[in-house]
Design an enzyme around this catalytic site. Structure first.
Site, PDB file in Angstrom:
ATOM      1  N   ARG A 121       0.819  -1.235   0.000  1.00  0.00           N
ATOM      2  CA  ARG A 121       0.000   0.000   0.000  1.00  0.00           C
ATOM      3  C   ARG A 121       0.846   1.277   0.000  1.00  0.00           C
ATOM      4  O   ARG A 121       0.401   2.332   0.455  1.00  0.00           O
ATOM      5  CB  ARG A 121      -0.967   0.024   1.184  1.00  0.00           C
ATOM      6  CG  ARG A 121      -1.968  -1.103   1.142  1.00  0.00           C
ATOM      7  CD  ARG A 121      -3.273  -0.713   1.791  1.00  0.00           C
ATOM      8  NE  ARG A 121      -4.221  -1.778   1.633  1.00  0.00           N
ATOM      9  CZ  ARG A 121      -4.392  -2.770   2.512  1.00  0.00           C
ATOM     10  NH1 ARG A 121      -3.682  -2.804   3.621  1.00  0.00           N
ATOM     11  NH2 ARG A 121      -5.275  -3.700   2.282  1.00  0.00           N
ATOM     12  N   LYS A 143       4.052  11.433 -11.473  1.00  0.00           N
ATOM     13  CA  LYS A 143       3.203  10.616 -12.340  1.00  0.00           C
ATOM     14  C   LYS A 143       3.913   9.284 -12.560  1.00  0.00           C
ATOM     15  O   LYS A 143       5.067   9.264 -13.009  1.00  0.00           O
ATOM     16  CB  LYS A 143       2.985  11.300 -13.693  1.00  0.00           C
ATOM     17  CG  LYS A 143       1.948  12.400 -13.654  1.00  0.00           C
ATOM     18  CD  LYS A 143       1.646  12.872 -15.063  1.00  0.00           C
ATOM     19  CE  LYS A 143       0.659  14.029 -15.051  1.00  0.00           C
ATOM     20  NZ  LYS A 143       0.425  14.567 -16.410  1.00  0.00           N
ATOM     21  N   GLU A 185      11.825  18.500 -24.796  1.00  0.00           N
ATOM     22  CA  GLU A 185      11.054  18.761 -23.566  1.00  0.00           C
ATOM     23  C   GLU A 185      11.656  19.942 -22.790  1.00  0.00           C
ATOM     24  O   GLU A 185      10.961  20.618 -22.049  1.00  0.00           O
ATOM     25  CB  GLU A 185      11.005  17.518 -22.667  1.00  0.00           C
ATOM     26  CG  GLU A 185      10.231  16.356 -23.263  1.00  0.00           C
ATOM     27  CD  GLU A 185       8.738  16.317 -22.884  1.00  0.00           C
ATOM     28  OE1 GLU A 185       8.245  17.254 -22.227  1.00  0.00           O
ATOM     29  OE2 GLU A 185       8.089  15.324 -23.256  1.00  0.00           O
ATOM     30  N   LYS A 227       8.922  22.964 -13.665  1.00  0.00           N
ATOM     31  CA  LYS A 227       8.015  21.842 -13.414  1.00  0.00           C
ATOM     32  C   LYS A 227       7.623  21.778 -11.941  1.00  0.00           C
ATOM     33  O   LYS A 227       6.464  21.531 -11.599  1.00  0.00           O
ATOM     34  CB  LYS A 227       8.650  20.528 -13.878  1.00  0.00           C
ATOM     35  CG  LYS A 227       7.701  19.376 -13.640  1.00  0.00           C
ATOM     36  CD  LYS A 227       7.781  18.252 -14.616  1.00  0.00           C
ATOM     37  CE  LYS A 227       6.586  17.321 -14.376  1.00  0.00           C
ATOM     38  NZ  LYS A 227       6.649  16.107 -15.140  1.00  0.00           N
ATOM     39  N   GLU A 237      -3.211  17.688 -11.728  1.00  0.00           N
ATOM     40  CA  GLU A 237      -3.582  18.143 -13.077  1.00  0.00           C
ATOM     41  C   GLU A 237      -5.063  18.478 -13.214  1.00  0.00           C
ATOM     42  O   GLU A 237      -5.756  17.970 -14.092  1.00  0.00           O
ATOM     43  CB  GLU A 237      -3.179  17.091 -14.119  1.00  0.00           C
ATOM     44  CG  GLU A 237      -3.131  17.690 -15.507  1.00  0.00           C
ATOM     45  CD  GLU A 237      -2.499  16.767 -16.542  1.00  0.00           C
ATOM     46  OE1 GLU A 237      -1.365  16.296 -16.305  1.00  0.00           O
ATOM     47  OE2 GLU A 237      -3.121  16.556 -17.576  1.00  0.00           O
ATOM     48  N   ARG A 241      -1.296  22.267 -14.627  1.00  0.00           N
ATOM     49  CA  ARG A 241      -0.335  21.206 -14.969  1.00  0.00           C
ATOM     50  C   ARG A 241      -0.523  20.741 -16.409  1.00  0.00           C
ATOM     51  O   ARG A 241       0.422  20.287 -17.053  1.00  0.00           O
ATOM     52  CB  ARG A 241      -0.455  20.028 -13.990  1.00  0.00           C
ATOM     53  CG  ARG A 241       0.579  18.953 -14.257  1.00  0.00           C
ATOM     54  CD  ARG A 241       0.809  18.010 -13.097  1.00  0.00           C
ATOM     55  NE  ARG A 241       1.844  17.038 -13.423  1.00  0.00           N
ATOM     56  CZ  ARG A 241       2.392  16.203 -12.588  1.00  0.00           C
ATOM     57  NH1 ARG A 241       2.009  16.200 -11.327  1.00  0.00           N
ATOM     58  NH2 ARG A 241       3.324  15.357 -12.966  1.00  0.00           N
ATOM     59  N   ASN A 245       1.566  19.584 -21.091  1.00  0.00           N
ATOM     60  CA  ASN A 245       1.270  18.691 -22.218  1.00  0.00           C
ATOM     61  C   ASN A 245       1.404  19.407 -23.557  1.00  0.00           C
ATOM     62  O   ASN A 245       0.970  18.875 -24.580  1.00  0.00           O
ATOM     63  CB  ASN A 245      -0.144  18.119 -22.080  1.00  0.00           C
ATOM     64  CG  ASN A 245      -0.279  17.312 -20.813  1.00  0.00           C
ATOM     65  OD1 ASN A 245       0.651  16.616 -20.417  1.00  0.00           O
ATOM     66  ND2 ASN A 245      -1.410  17.430 -20.152  1.00  0.00           N
ATOM     67  N   HIS A 248       1.912  17.517 -26.746  1.00  0.00           N
ATOM     68  CA  HIS A 248       1.708  16.095 -26.485  1.00  0.00           C
ATOM     69  C   HIS A 248       0.478  15.521 -27.182  1.00  0.00           C
ATOM     70  O   HIS A 248       0.469  14.349 -27.527  1.00  0.00           O
ATOM     71  CB  HIS A 248       1.626  15.829 -24.978  1.00  0.00           C
ATOM     72  CG  HIS A 248       2.981  15.846 -24.312  1.00  0.00           C
ATOM     73  ND1 HIS A 248       3.787  16.955 -24.304  1.00  0.00           N
ATOM     74  CD2 HIS A 248       3.669  14.888 -23.650  1.00  0.00           C
ATOM     75  CE1 HIS A 248       4.904  16.679 -23.661  1.00  0.00           C
ATOM     76  NE2 HIS A 248       4.855  15.425 -23.256  1.00  0.00           N
ATOM     77  N   HIS A 252       1.211  12.574 -29.424  1.00  0.00           N
ATOM     78  CA  HIS A 252       0.707  11.218 -29.147  1.00  0.00           C
ATOM     79  C   HIS A 252       0.117  10.575 -30.396  1.00  0.00           C
ATOM     80  O   HIS A 252       0.222   9.365 -30.592  1.00  0.00           O
ATOM     81  CB  HIS A 252      -0.363  11.264 -28.050  1.00  0.00           C
ATOM     82  CG  HIS A 252       0.219  11.199 -26.669  1.00  0.00           C
ATOM     83  ND1 HIS A 252      -0.411  11.713 -25.565  1.00  0.00           N
ATOM     84  CD2 HIS A 252       1.364  10.666 -26.219  1.00  0.00           C
ATOM     85  CE1 HIS A 252       0.341  11.520 -24.504  1.00  0.00           C
ATOM     86  NE2 HIS A 252       1.433  10.893 -24.881  1.00  0.00           N
ATOM     87  N   HIS A 273       9.538   9.525 -28.140  1.00  0.00           N
ATOM     88  CA  HIS A 273       8.545  10.399 -27.523  1.00  0.00           C
ATOM     89  C   HIS A 273       8.905  11.890 -27.678  1.00  0.00           C
ATOM     90  O   HIS A 273       8.088  12.693 -28.123  1.00  0.00           O
ATOM     91  CB  HIS A 273       8.386  10.031 -26.047  1.00  0.00           C
ATOM     92  CG  HIS A 273       7.507  10.978 -25.293  1.00  0.00           C
ATOM     93  ND1 HIS A 273       6.154  11.059 -25.505  1.00  0.00           N
ATOM     94  CD2 HIS A 273       7.784  11.914 -24.354  1.00  0.00           C
ATOM     95  CE1 HIS A 273       5.638  11.992 -24.720  1.00  0.00           C
ATOM     96  NE2 HIS A 273       6.607  12.525 -24.008  1.00  0.00           N
TER      97      HIS A 273
HETATM   98  N1  GLY Z   1       4.661  15.119 -18.263  1.00  0.00           N
HETATM   99  C1  GLY Z   1       3.667  16.010 -17.848  1.00  0.00           C
HETATM  100  C2  GLY Z   1       3.432  16.032 -16.374  1.00  0.00           C
HETATM  101  O1  GLY Z   1       4.204  15.488 -15.625  1.00  0.00           O
HETATM  102  O2  GLY Z   1       2.452  16.564 -15.948  1.00  0.00           O
END
Ligand code: GLY
Length: 381
Positions: A121, A143, A185, A227, A237, A241, A245, A248, A252, A273
């Protein structure tokens, strides 16, 4: 070494950025451990290069360690590998006080972070990102996750690391192509809200790519600071946040069409990517110009910088690219994780350094921008 903080109350954590940090990892990790015991997860490529040095530094710091070496590549971010990893960890009798250490790029970081989120957990984990892409993006912000046959990163959790060690020395062993993909990036942060940083990159980007340690530390720190600010404000997000993207959603679509790195050209992934993000950012600015919010000079400036450092921004010029099909590309965009009530949220820009979220972009304009980007230009008569 530079140290930044991601401010999330009792889950706040430092990001150390500097030269030779893997060799000093034991001493840097020790203060965040509940007990002096870690379990390292790495892959065959990175493990072969840096595992020994990491183990030595842990020994010196008196930290007990185990490790597992997984296959390199995107395929490792799977249910099967997650299950195998959890079994390995449980068989090794890890405890809640054990800290997992992710030594690798985004694949290892995302998989290890997710395993840490659900093992017993939730156990602590530390990120030692070894690609530029993971140093400036995936290792910061919590993430974590895996891919499924329905798409990338569709199963996962928000689980913040206890510490991030971004060692600029390890970038020396990174193939130029991987470095460039990560650089896209880095540029993203300039385009989002930092025009001065974009200007700095126009001047110093080539030095950074050629190995200048000071330039690398500056760029990685600036990107991570940006960031960290966004994550502190909107960890889950629900707002700003999503600006991260930028590029992206379009990116994608190109990645999906090239099997997320699985389709090969001359034995190498057709599209990485970061390369997809580079194309996507240029398209996002082209779309912004098309709808009349962005000066064409800014879109041209982004395109010119990307091309100057060697990134391909025109999907038609990608070696080994499939015949792009506009309908399929648009369909992939409709499957984006960020779809809300069936509408895609686009990150557009009013110029370099002025990105914004747009929830009601005219689908006709999106189709026109994509069509222009991927269809053969009619030769002038
Ligand atoms: N890669 C985008 C984020 O971490 O929100």
């Amino acid at each position: 070494m530079r140290t930044l903080t991601v401010s999330l109350a009792d889950r706040s954590y430092p990001i150390h950025i500097g030269v030779g940090l893997v060799e000093r990892a034991g001493a840097l990790i020790a203060p965040v451990l509940k007990r002096p015991r870690v379990f390292i997860v790495t892959d065959e490529t990175v493990g072969g290069l840096y595992l020994e040095s990491l183990l030595k530094s842990l020994d010196t710091a008196g930290i007990r360690h185990d490790h597992v070496v997984l296959p390199a590549g995107e395929g490792t971010k799977s249910f099967a590998q997650l299950e195998a990893l959890l079994e390995t960890l449980l068989a090794a009798r890890v405890e809640r006080s054990t800290t997992l250490v992710a030594l690798g790029g985004g694949v290892i970081g995302d998989l290890t972070g997710f395993a840490a989120a659900i093992l017993l957990r939730g156990v602590d984990f530390v990120q030692i990102p070894t690609t530029l892409l993971s140093q400036v993006d995936s290792s910061v912000g919590g993430k974590t996750g895996i891919n499924t046959r329905h798409g990338k990163n569709l199963v996962g959790a928000f689980h913040q690391p206890r510490l991030v060690l971004a060692d600029t020395t390890v970038l020396d062993s990174l193939p130029r192509r991987q470095l460039l993909a990560g650089y896209a990036e880095v540029v993203k942060y300039g385009v989002i809200d930092d025009p001065a940083f974009f200007g700095w990159l126009e001047k110093h980007g080539p030095e950074l790519l050629d190995g200048d340690a000071k330039a690398r530390i500056h760029a990685i720190s600036t990107a991570c600071e940006a960031k960290a600010r966004v994550v502190a404000e909107d960890e889950r997000e629900s707002g700003c946040r999503a600006l991260l993207n930028l590029g992206h959603t379009f990116g994608h679509a190109f990645e999906a069409e090239t099997g997320y790195g699985a389709s090969l050209h001359n034995g190498e992934a057709t599209l990485l990517h970061g390369e997809a993000v580079a194309m996507g950012m240029v398209l996002a600015l082209d779309l912004s110009v098309m709808i009349g919010v962005c000066p064409p000079e800014d879109a041209a400036r982004l395109r010119a910088h990307m091309e100057a450092v060697g990134l391909i921004v025109d999907p038609r010029q990608l070696p080994g690219a499939p015949d792009w099909d506009v309908e399929r590309l648009l369909e992939h965009m409709g499957h984006d994780k960020k779809v809300l009530d069936g509408r895609v949220t686009y990150v557009l820009a009013r110029g370099i350094g002025q990105a914004y979220l747009c929830r009601d972009t005219d689908p006709g304009r999106v189709r026109a921008a994509m069509t222009e980007a991927v269809t053969e230009r009619t030769p002038a008569p």
